[in-house]
Design a protein around this motif. Structure first.
Motif, PDB file in Angstrom:
ATOM      1  N   LYS A 271     -14.911  -4.300   4.634  1.00 21.15           N
ATOM      2  CA  LYS A 271     -14.432  -3.204   3.798  1.00 21.15           C
ATOM      3  C   LYS A 271     -12.927  -3.303   3.573  1.00 21.15           C
ATOM      4  O   LYS A 271     -12.450  -3.165   2.439  1.00 21.15           O
ATOM      5  N   ASP A 272     -12.155  -3.554   4.628  1.00 20.61           N
ATOM      6  CA  ASP A 272     -10.699  -3.674   4.489  1.00 20.61           C
ATOM      7  C   ASP A 272     -10.331  -4.892   3.643  1.00 20.61           C
ATOM      8  O   ASP A 272      -9.386  -4.836   2.825  1.00 20.61           O
ATOM      9  N   GLU A 273     -11.059  -5.984   3.831  1.00 22.64           N
ATOM     10  CA  GLU A 273     -10.772  -7.190   3.040  1.00 22.64           C
ATOM     11  C   GLU A 273     -11.099  -6.963   1.566  1.00 22.64           C
ATOM     12  O   GLU A 273     -10.375  -7.452   0.680  1.00 22.64           O
ATOM     13  N   LEU A 274     -12.163  -6.222   1.278  1.00 24.24           N
ATOM     14  CA  LEU A 274     -12.516  -5.926  -0.116  1.00 24.24           C
ATOM     15  C   LEU A 274     -11.463  -5.025  -0.769  1.00 24.24           C
ATOM     16  O   LEU A 274     -11.127  -5.206  -1.948  1.00 24.24           O
ATOM     17  N   LYS A 275     -10.938  -4.051  -0.007  1.00 29.11           N
ATOM     18  CA  LYS A 275      -9.889  -3.188  -0.547  1.00 29.11           C
ATOM     19  C   LYS A 275      -8.635  -4.007  -0.881  1.00 29.11           C
ATOM     20  O   LYS A 275      -8.039  -3.850  -1.963  1.00 29.11           O
ATOM     21  N   LYS A 276      -8.217  -4.841   0.051  1.00 33.40           N
ATOM     22  CA  LYS A 276      -7.022  -5.646  -0.166  1.00 33.40           C
ATOM     23  C   LYS A 276      -7.207  -6.606  -1.339  1.00 33.40           C
ATOM     24  O   LYS A 276      -6.310  -6.759  -2.182  1.00 33.40           O
ATOM     25  N   CYS A 277      -8.377  -7.219  -1.407  1.00 35.41           N
ATOM     26  CA  CYS A 277      -8.653  -8.156  -2.509  1.00 35.41           C
ATOM     27  C   CYS A 277      -8.675  -7.429  -3.851  1.00 35.41           C
ATOM     28  O   CYS A 277      -8.180  -7.946  -4.870  1.00 35.41           O
ATOM     29  N   PHE A 278      -9.227  -6.194  -3.865  1.00 37.97           N
ATOM     30  CA  PHE A 278      -9.282  -5.409  -5.106  1.00 37.97           C
ATOM     31  C   PHE A 278      -7.874  -5.157  -5.640  1.00 37.97           C
ATOM     32  O   PHE A 278      -7.582  -5.373  -6.844  1.00 37.97           O
ATOM     33  N   SER A 279      -6.948  -4.704  -4.772  1.00 37.65           N
ATOM     34  CA  SER A 279      -5.581  -4.408  -5.199  1.00 37.65           C
ATOM     35  C   SER A 279      -4.863  -5.671  -5.676  1.00 37.65           C
ATOM     36  O   SER A 279      -4.129  -5.649  -6.692  1.00 37.65           O
ATOM     37  N   GLN A 280      -5.043  -6.773  -4.979  1.00 38.21           N
ATOM     38  CA  GLN A 280      -4.399  -8.026  -5.381  1.00 38.21           C
ATOM     39  C   GLN A 280      -4.901  -8.495  -6.748  1.00 38.21           C
ATOM     40  O   GLN A 280      -4.110  -8.973  -7.580  1.00 38.21           O
ATOM     41  N   LYS A 281      -6.189  -8.365  -6.979  1.00 38.15           N
ATOM     42  CA  LYS A 281      -6.761  -8.795  -8.257  1.00 38.15           C
ATOM     43  C   LYS A 281      -6.248  -7.937  -9.405  1.00 38.15           C
ATOM     44  O   LYS A 281      -5.952  -8.459 -10.516  1.00 38.15           O
TER      45      LYS A 281
ATOM     46  N   PHE B 230     -14.343  -6.043  -6.757  1.00 35.77           N
ATOM     47  CA  PHE B 230     -13.815  -6.816  -7.884  1.00 35.77           C
ATOM     48  C   PHE B 230     -14.528  -8.164  -7.893  1.00 35.77           C
ATOM     49  O   PHE B 230     -14.756  -8.757  -6.833  1.00 35.77           O
ATOM     50  N   PRO B 231     -14.900  -8.690  -9.066  1.00 38.96           N
ATOM     51  CA  PRO B 231     -15.609  -9.973  -9.111  1.00 38.96           C
ATOM     52  C   PRO B 231     -14.836 -11.066  -8.371  1.00 38.96           C
ATOM     53  O   PRO B 231     -13.638 -11.267  -8.602  1.00 38.96           O
ATOM     54  N   GLY B 232     -15.536 -11.717  -7.451  1.00 38.03           N
ATOM     55  CA  GLY B 232     -14.931 -12.804  -6.686  1.00 38.03           C
ATOM     56  C   GLY B 232     -14.461 -12.384  -5.298  1.00 38.03           C
ATOM     57  O   GLY B 232     -14.134 -13.255  -4.480  1.00 38.03           O
ATOM     58  N   CYS B 233     -14.409 -11.071  -4.992  1.00 39.77           N
ATOM     59  CA  CYS B 233     -13.959 -10.612  -3.672  1.00 39.77           C
ATOM     60  C   CYS B 233     -15.125 -10.595  -2.688  1.00 39.77           C
ATOM     61  O   CYS B 233     -16.244 -10.214  -3.042  1.00 39.77           O
ATOM     62  N   LYS B 234     -14.849 -10.978  -1.443  1.00 39.25           N
ATOM     63  CA  LYS B 234     -15.853 -10.989  -0.380  1.00 39.25           C
ATOM     64  C   LYS B 234     -15.202 -10.576   0.936  1.00 39.25           C
ATOM     65  O   LYS B 234     -13.981 -10.614   1.079  1.00 39.25           O
ATOM     66  N   GLY B 235     -16.032 -10.205   1.914  1.00 36.65           N
ATOM     67  CA  GLY B 235     -15.527  -9.880   3.239  1.00 36.65           C
ATOM     68  C   GLY B 235     -15.876  -8.464   3.657  1.00 36.65           C
ATOM     69  O   GLY B 235     -16.774  -7.824   3.105  1.00 36.65           O
TER      70      GLY B 235
END
Length: 239
Positions: free
Chosen positions: A142-152, A135-140
């Motif tokens: 694989k697990d951090e990208l998954k969590k950031c994707f769901s939050q966004k 998702f645009p703006g997510c970094k980190g």
């Protein structure tokens, strides 16, 4: 009447002299015994045999006799050989050349080109994808990208969805569940949006909100971009 002893007859006065005389005699006898010479007895003209002499065994000298090989008789003299002319004709084998002339046409079999079929990888679930969509703006990681994707996605839905719509539709108070599923294609676009809601208008609103999601970085499986399926539930509170 008391008998008186003559002092000259007392032998104790000569004891020292007797002892010295005895000592001198003993020394003389000892000296005479040491100085006495003895000689070996001889027994005629017998020869003295030495037992330490080595006994030499006489070994007879033998001569090696080699067996006589029988002489091979010379080969018999060959008989007179007559030379006979060979009248039989010999057929010569002609080897044809396999080289081709430039003017001759050569038949070549047609080679069929086989097109390589590209391996088609079907859509992969968001939970097992090797490289998740970003998702645009997510970094980190694989697990951090998954969590950031769901939050966004949740934040986007909460901000864009019309919260007054369930009350306007006259739905019974309480919590209402909404299920949303969509796919991030190989280009990162949101496609195939599906929703399940307690009212058709709520379903249309959910699809409209999901269509407003920004373009993602596509997910990858085995290093190639693939479609990724994603689903998420939402809860609506109706007063």
């Amino acid at each position: 009447m008391e008998i008186k002893k003559n002092p000259k007859s007392n032998l104790e006065n000569f004891s020292k002299i007797f002892m010295q005389i005895g000592l001198v005699l003993a020394l003389f006898v000892t000296y005479a015994a040491i100085e006495q010479k003895t000689y070996d007895k001889t027994y005629g003209d017998l020869e003295v045999v030495s037992m330490n002499a080595e006994m030499e065994e006489e070994i007879p000298i033998t001569e090696r006799v080699e067996p006589v090989k029988p002489k091979t008789p010379p080969p018999p003299t060959p008989e007179k050989i007559e030379i006979v002319e060979d009248e039989k004709e010999i057929e010569e084998t002609v080897i044809e050349s396999t080289e081709t002339d430039e003017t001759e046409a050569v038949e070549v079999e047609e080679i069929e080109e086989v097109e390589e079929v590209e391996e088609v990888i079907e859509d992969v679930s968001f939970m097992i994808i090797e490289d998740v969509p970003v998702f645009p703006g997510c970094k980190g990681s694989k697990d951090e990208l998954k969590k950031c994707f769901s939050q966004k996605v949740q934040k986007h839905f909460s901000r864009k969805f019309d919260a007054d719509l369930p009350n306007e539709l006259g739905l019974s108070p309480g919590r209402k569940r909404v299920f949303i599923a969509f796919k991030i294609d190989k280009s990162g676009n949101i496609v195939n949006i599906q929703a399940r809601a307690p009212h058709p208008k709520i379903k249309s609103e959910v699809v409209s909100v999901m269509n407003q999601l920004p373009k993602m970085t596509p997910g990858r499986q085995r290093g190639k971009p693939v479609g990724v399926k994603y689903s998420i539930p939402f809860t609506l509170i109706v007063e």
